[in-house]
Design a protein around this motif. Structure first.
Motif, PDB file in Angstrom:
ATOM      1  N   THR A  89       2.454   6.890  10.491  1.00  0.00           N
ATOM      2  CA  THR A  89       2.510   6.593   9.056  1.00  0.00           C
ATOM      3  C   THR A  89       2.501   5.086   8.846  1.00  0.00           C
ATOM      4  O   THR A  89       2.920   4.313   9.727  1.00  0.00           O
ATOM      5  CB  THR A  89       3.779   7.174   8.400  1.00  0.00           C
ATOM      6  N   LEU A  90       2.048   4.684   7.690  1.00  0.00           N
ATOM      7  CA  LEU A  90       2.065   3.265   7.351  1.00  0.00           C
ATOM      8  C   LEU A  90       3.506   2.769   7.238  1.00  0.00           C
ATOM      9  O   LEU A  90       3.812   1.639   7.610  1.00  0.00           O
ATOM     10  CB  LEU A  90       1.306   3.017   6.043  1.00  0.00           C
ATOM     11  N   ALA A  91       4.407   3.620   6.763  1.00  0.00           N
ATOM     12  CA  ALA A  91       5.816   3.232   6.610  1.00  0.00           C
ATOM     13  C   ALA A  91       6.420   2.783   7.943  1.00  0.00           C
ATOM     14  O   ALA A  91       7.300   1.924   7.967  1.00  0.00           O
ATOM     15  CB  ALA A  91       6.621   4.388   6.028  1.00  0.00           C
TER      16      ALA A  91
ATOM     17  N   ALA B 206       0.844  -1.190   0.000  1.00  0.00           N
ATOM     18  CA  ALA B 206       0.000   0.000   0.000  1.00  0.00           C
ATOM     19  C   ALA B 206       0.884   1.246   0.000  1.00  0.00           C
ATOM     20  O   ALA B 206       1.979   1.229   0.562  1.00  0.00           O
ATOM     21  CB  ALA B 206      -0.902   0.002   1.234  1.00  0.00           C
ATOM     22  N   PRO B 207       0.426   2.320  -0.613  1.00  0.00           N
ATOM     23  CA  PRO B 207       1.211   3.562  -0.567  1.00  0.00           C
ATOM     24  C   PRO B 207       1.239   4.110   0.865  1.00  0.00           C
ATOM     25  O   PRO B 207       0.335   3.858   1.662  1.00  0.00           O
ATOM     26  CB  PRO B 207       0.452   4.499  -1.499  1.00  0.00           C
ATOM     27  N   ASP B 208       2.277   4.843   1.170  1.00  0.00           N
ATOM     28  CA  ASP B 208       2.405   5.404   2.512  1.00  0.00           C
ATOM     29  C   ASP B 208       1.359   6.500   2.728  1.00  0.00           C
ATOM     30  O   ASP B 208       0.989   7.227   1.810  1.00  0.00           O
ATOM     31  CB  ASP B 208       3.807   5.982   2.712  1.00  0.00           C
ATOM     32  N   PHE B 209       0.845   6.568   3.936  1.00  0.00           N
ATOM     33  CA  PHE B 209      -0.076   7.628   4.331  1.00  0.00           C
ATOM     34  C   PHE B 209       0.061   7.841   5.830  1.00  0.00           C
ATOM     35  O   PHE B 209       0.676   7.029   6.524  1.00  0.00           O
ATOM     36  CB  PHE B 209      -1.527   7.292   3.950  1.00  0.00           C
TER      37      PHE B 209
ATOM     38  N   LYS C 177       2.052  -6.875  10.147  1.00  0.00           N
ATOM     39  CA  LYS C 177       0.698  -6.910   9.609  1.00  0.00           C
ATOM     40  C   LYS C 177      -0.084  -5.745  10.204  1.00  0.00           C
ATOM     41  O   LYS C 177       0.048  -5.430  11.389  1.00  0.00           O
ATOM     42  CB  LYS C 177       0.010  -8.227   9.938  1.00  0.00           C
ATOM     43  N   VAL C 178      -0.875  -5.094   9.360  1.00  0.00           N
ATOM     44  CA  VAL C 178      -1.634  -3.925   9.777  1.00  0.00           C
ATOM     45  C   VAL C 178      -3.099  -4.146   9.429  1.00  0.00           C
ATOM     46  O   VAL C 178      -3.419  -4.557   8.322  1.00  0.00           O
ATOM     47  CB  VAL C 178      -1.112  -2.650   9.057  1.00  0.00           C
TER      48      VAL C 178
END
Length: 136
Positions: free
Chosen positions: A119-121, A105-108, A127-128
């Protein structure tokens, strides 16, 4: 007859169905799936799924291929609704898993309940689970 496969919906007025069998000629197979029906089997690029020798007489008849039987033989799911004459040629779990395993997934960034940004990064390699909802 309508065949749904991946991102295409193909109307095949010349196709015939007989119970769980979907009979198509070579041009219809290519039109509906992007696969080419060759003497050795169904081929897509360099990949070929051979026709099962023991069932060749039941999968090929009068210059037509029972695409539903061949699709099932290759481990792919097939569904159909006889009343509406719609067939769905799915993608097997192993192929879906391989494709999804490489996706990122793109970072946000989103705030938590205390307003701190995350941030997702920061979560890469873990696992998220992201739950969303709307109140309107």
């Amino acid at each position: 007859m309508i065949v749904l496969h991946e991102d295409r919906e193909t109307a095949l007025p010349g196709a015939t169905a007989d119970g769980d069998s979907l009979w198509l000629d070579a041009a219809q197979v290519a039109q509906a799936t992007g696969w080419t029906w060759k003497p050795e089997g169904l081929c897509h690029g360099d990949t070929c799924v051979p026709l099962p020798p023991a069932r060749r007489g039941t999968i090929v008849r009068d210059g037509r291929l029972d695409l539903a039987a061949m699709w099932g033989y290759s481990g792919q799911p097939v569904l159909h609704d006889a009343a509406s004459q719609v067939w769905v040629l799915g993608t097997g779990a192993q192929q879906r898993s391989a494709a999804l395993g490489s996706l990122q997934a793109p970072d946000f960034a989103l705030p938590d309940l205390d307003g701190r940004m995350h941030t997702l990064a920061e979560q890469r390699g873990r696992k998220v689970f992201l739950a969303t909802w709307a109140s309107w």
